[in-house]
Design a protein around this motif. Structure first.
Motif: not given
Length: 185
Positions: A58-70
């Protein structure tokens, strides 16, 4: 300009657009209850606390975390929203003139009626007044930009059929469709 490639083999359509927002609950509420989108699903957290998967994939920091909505708007537009937490996260939204600048444009039947409605929504800021182009390939286009409560740039517009560019090509922009809240067949 002629194309030298047929493009991505097997490409059929644009599946979705995606934006990162500061507060996923606020954004979902705005897109569903103010703009009329339909929430399809939410997932998360998406993270990998042991490897560099987030960077590789995802080309983000290795410790990044995300929540997603579609979400879905009308018959053809899917919108994916991300709320990330990450070390060294930049938190300023780009202007349209910045690299990565963006806006989401919504075709409406009546720009002035849409603006009146948006002015009634707390936190929404209309940028200027509706404009109608009088020259060029999209003369007749009526539009105005606005900001969501968290500052994301959006636009409402109405581009009538028979635009001047249509005299020079058989290609056409998609739309318009029936209103999103019209559930009739």
């Amino acid at each position: 300009m002629s194309r030298t490639s047929q493009g991505i083999p097997g490409a059929r359509n644009v599946h979705h657009l995606a934006y990162t927002v500061p507060d996923l609950d606020q954004a979902v509420d705005f897109f569903v209850n103010v703009l009329g989108a339909e929430l399809l699903y939410r997932i998360g957290p998406v993270e990998d606390t042991k490897s560099d998967w987030m960077t590789r994939q995802l080309n983000v920091h290795p410790r990044a975390s995300t929540h997603i909505a579609m979400l879905r708007f009308g018959p053809v537009t899917n919108l994916e929203l991300f709320e990330y937490t990450a070390p060294e996260q930049r938190r300023e939204l780009p202007r349209n003139s910045d690299w990565g600048g963006h806006h989401l444009a919504i075709d409406v039947e009546d720009v002035d009626a849409a603006v009146d409605y948006l002015r009634s929504v707390p936190g929404v800021k209309i940028l200027g007044e509706p404009q109608t182009l009088t020259e060029g390939p999209i003369a007749g286009d009526r539009w105005v930009y606005f900001l969501t409560p968290w500052g994301m740039q959006m636009e409402v517009l109405n581009m009538p059929r028979g635009m001047p560019y249509e005299k020079d090509t058989d290609a056409r922009l998609f739309g318009p469709c029936k209103p999103w809240n019209d559930r009739s067949e």
